[in-house]
Write a protein that holds these residues in place. Sequence first.
Motif, PDB file in Angstrom:
ATOM      1  N   ASP A  65       0.809  -1.224   0.000  1.00  0.00           N
ATOM      2  CA  ASP A  65       0.000   0.000   0.000  1.00  0.00           C
ATOM      3  C   ASP A  65       0.838   1.268   0.000  1.00  0.00           C
ATOM      4  O   ASP A  65       0.456   2.268  -0.595  1.00  0.00           O
ATOM      5  N   HIS A  66       1.966   1.267   0.651  1.00  0.00           N
ATOM      6  CA  HIS A  66       2.775   2.477   0.732  1.00  0.00           C
ATOM      7  C   HIS A  66       3.669   2.663  -0.498  1.00  0.00           C
ATOM      8  O   HIS A  66       4.315   3.697  -0.629  1.00  0.00           O
ATOM      9  N   ARG A  67       3.704   1.689  -1.398  1.00  0.00           N
ATOM     10  CA  ARG A  67       4.569   1.794  -2.569  1.00  0.00           C
ATOM     11  C   ARG A  67       3.980   1.046  -3.757  1.00  0.00           C
ATOM     12  O   ARG A  67       4.576   0.135  -4.306  1.00  0.00           O
ATOM     13  N   LYS A  68       2.795   1.441  -4.171  1.00  0.00           N
ATOM     14  CA  LYS A  68       2.118   0.785  -5.288  1.00  0.00           C
ATOM     15  C   LYS A  68       2.680   1.242  -6.625  1.00  0.00           C
ATOM     16  O   LYS A  68       3.206   2.333  -6.755  1.00  0.00           O
ATOM     17  N   ASN A  69       2.520   0.376  -7.606  1.00  0.00           N
ATOM     18  CA  ASN A  69       2.843   0.704  -8.994  1.00  0.00           C
ATOM     19  C   ASN A  69       1.581   0.489  -9.812  1.00  0.00           C
ATOM     20  O   ASN A  69       0.838  -0.478  -9.582  1.00  0.00           O
ATOM     21  N   PHE A  70       1.346   1.371 -10.771  1.00  0.00           N
ATOM     22  CA  PHE A  70       0.133   1.329 -11.576  1.00  0.00           C
ATOM     23  C   PHE A  70       0.487   1.218 -13.051  1.00  0.00           C
ATOM     24  O   PHE A  70       1.467   1.814 -13.504  1.00  0.00           O
ATOM     25  N   LEU A  71      -0.339   0.479 -13.778  1.00  0.00           N
ATOM     26  CA  LEU A  71      -0.179   0.355 -15.215  1.00  0.00           C
ATOM     27  C   LEU A  71      -1.533   0.611 -15.853  1.00  0.00           C
ATOM     28  O   LEU A  71      -2.517  -0.074 -15.543  1.00  0.00           O
ATOM     29  N   PHE A  72      -1.602   1.621 -16.712  1.00  0.00           N
ATOM     30  CA  PHE A  72      -2.831   1.970 -17.411  1.00  0.00           C
ATOM     31  C   PHE A  72      -2.654   1.702 -18.894  1.00  0.00           C
ATOM     32  O   PHE A  72      -1.550   1.754 -19.423  1.00  0.00           O
ATOM     33  N   LYS A  73      -3.775   1.444 -19.561  1.00  0.00           N
ATOM     34  CA  LYS A  73      -3.800   1.412 -21.020  1.00  0.00           C
ATOM     35  C   LYS A  73      -4.855   2.415 -21.447  1.00  0.00           C
ATOM     36  O   LYS A  73      -5.747   2.767 -20.671  1.00  0.00           O
ATOM     37  N   VAL A  74      -4.739   2.888 -22.671  1.00  0.00           N
ATOM     38  CA  VAL A  74      -5.719   3.828 -23.192  1.00  0.00           C
ATOM     39  C   VAL A  74      -6.322   3.224 -24.452  1.00  0.00           C
ATOM     40  O   VAL A  74      -5.618   2.663 -25.286  1.00  0.00           O
ATOM     41  N   MET A  75      -7.645   3.313 -24.552  1.00  0.00           N
ATOM     42  CA  MET A  75      -8.354   2.791 -25.720  1.00  0.00           C
ATOM     43  C   MET A  75      -8.882   3.963 -26.529  1.00  0.00           C
ATOM     44  O   MET A  75      -9.621   4.804 -26.014  1.00  0.00           O
ATOM     45  N   ILE A  76      -8.461   3.990 -27.807  1.00  0.00           N
ATOM     46  CA  ILE A  76      -8.850   5.075 -28.702  1.00  0.00           C
ATOM     47  C   ILE A  76      -9.227   4.490 -30.046  1.00  0.00           C
ATOM     48  O   ILE A  76      -8.437   3.774 -30.655  1.00  0.00           O
ATOM     49  N   ASN A  77     -10.413   4.788 -30.502  1.00  0.00           N
ATOM     50  CA  ASN A  77     -10.844   4.463 -31.860  1.00  0.00           C
ATOM     51  C   ASN A  77     -10.537   3.000 -32.221  1.00  0.00           C
ATOM     52  O   ASN A  77     -10.041   2.697 -33.296  1.00  0.00           O
ATOM     53  N   GLY A  78     -10.806   2.073 -31.316  1.00  0.00           N
ATOM     54  CA  GLY A  78     -10.605   0.654 -31.582  1.00  0.00           C
ATOM     55  C   GLY A  78      -9.214   0.141 -31.301  1.00  0.00           C
ATOM     56  O   GLY A  78      -8.965  -1.055 -31.403  1.00  0.00           O
ATOM     57  N   GLY A  79      -8.274   0.986 -30.948  1.00  0.00           N
ATOM     58  CA  GLY A  79      -6.913   0.550 -30.649  1.00  0.00           C
ATOM     59  C   GLY A  79      -6.607   0.676 -29.170  1.00  0.00           C
ATOM     60  O   GLY A  79      -7.212   1.491 -28.473  1.00  0.00           O
ATOM     61  N   GLU A  80      -5.714  -0.160 -28.693  1.00  0.00           N
ATOM     62  CA  GLU A  80      -5.279  -0.103 -27.297  1.00  0.00           C
ATOM     63  C   GLU A  80      -3.786   0.193 -27.260  1.00  0.00           C
ATOM     64  O   GLU A  80      -3.017  -0.406 -28.009  1.00  0.00           O
ATOM     65  N   TYR A  81      -3.400   1.099 -26.394  1.00  0.00           N
ATOM     66  CA  TYR A  81      -1.997   1.503 -26.259  1.00  0.00           C
ATOM     67  C   TYR A  81      -1.613   1.395 -24.796  1.00  0.00           C
ATOM     68  O   TYR A  81      -2.298   1.937 -23.933  1.00  0.00           O
ATOM     69  N   GLN A  82      -0.525   0.685 -24.543  1.00  0.00           N
ATOM     70  CA  GLN A  82      -0.102   0.432 -23.174  1.00  0.00           C
ATOM     71  C   GLN A  82       1.412   0.507 -23.068  1.00  0.00           C
ATOM     72  O   GLN A  82       2.113  -0.097 -23.877  1.00  0.00           O
ATOM     73  N   PRO A  83       1.936   1.243 -22.083  1.00  0.00           N
ATOM     74  CA  PRO A  83       3.390   1.266 -21.876  1.00  0.00           C
ATOM     75  C   PRO A  83       3.878  -0.077 -21.351  1.00  0.00           C
ATOM     76  O   PRO A  83       3.091  -0.889 -20.869  1.00  0.00           O
ATOM     77  N   GLN A  84       5.167  -0.287 -21.423  1.00  0.00           N
ATOM     78  CA  GLN A  84       5.727  -1.566 -20.979  1.00  0.00           C
ATOM     79  C   GLN A  84       6.019  -1.605 -19.489  1.00  0.00           C
ATOM     80  O   GLN A  84       6.140  -2.680 -18.921  1.00  0.00           O
ATOM     81  N   THR A  85       6.151  -0.458 -18.858  1.00  0.00           N
ATOM     82  CA  THR A  85       6.482  -0.434 -17.434  1.00  0.00           C
ATOM     83  C   THR A  85       5.421   0.312 -16.636  1.00  0.00           C
ATOM     84  O   THR A  85       4.721   1.173 -17.165  1.00  0.00           O
TER      85      THR A  85
END
Length: 146
Positions: free
Chosen positions: A85-105
Amino acid sequence: MRKMGWRAGEGLGKYREGTVEPIVIDFKTDRKGLVAEGEKTQKSGSLVVMKDLLGKHPVSALMEMCNKKKWAPPEFVMVHDSGPDHRKNFLFKVMINGGEYQPQTASPNKKHAKAMAATVALQAMGEVSGDNVYSGPVFTAATTTA
């Protein structure tokens, strides 16, 4: 000040020994904050999101691009969060116009994770180059079509 007895060319103060020349006003146009000369800035490193596209944040730039192309607004989805809880990491993806984009880290906070996802999408669409967006490692897109 003329109503109080001051005349042009006189100094300010009881004995008129104050500064005669007016103070120069320096308008601040950036959003970097006030930093004294020689003072270190806070946290510099790989977590700093560099701005591009005329000073816009990557999420704002992505929203504007979708608006101009008359696409639905981008949808940010959390892929996972990990760590204590004190040191979380988050990974988001974004969906645009039918495509998904996600960073590697992953990122240490949600705001930075969304900015990284937006940057990956902008890079994949050719809106920004991969060289000048982040001070950290370059992120690549994992694209899929729905």
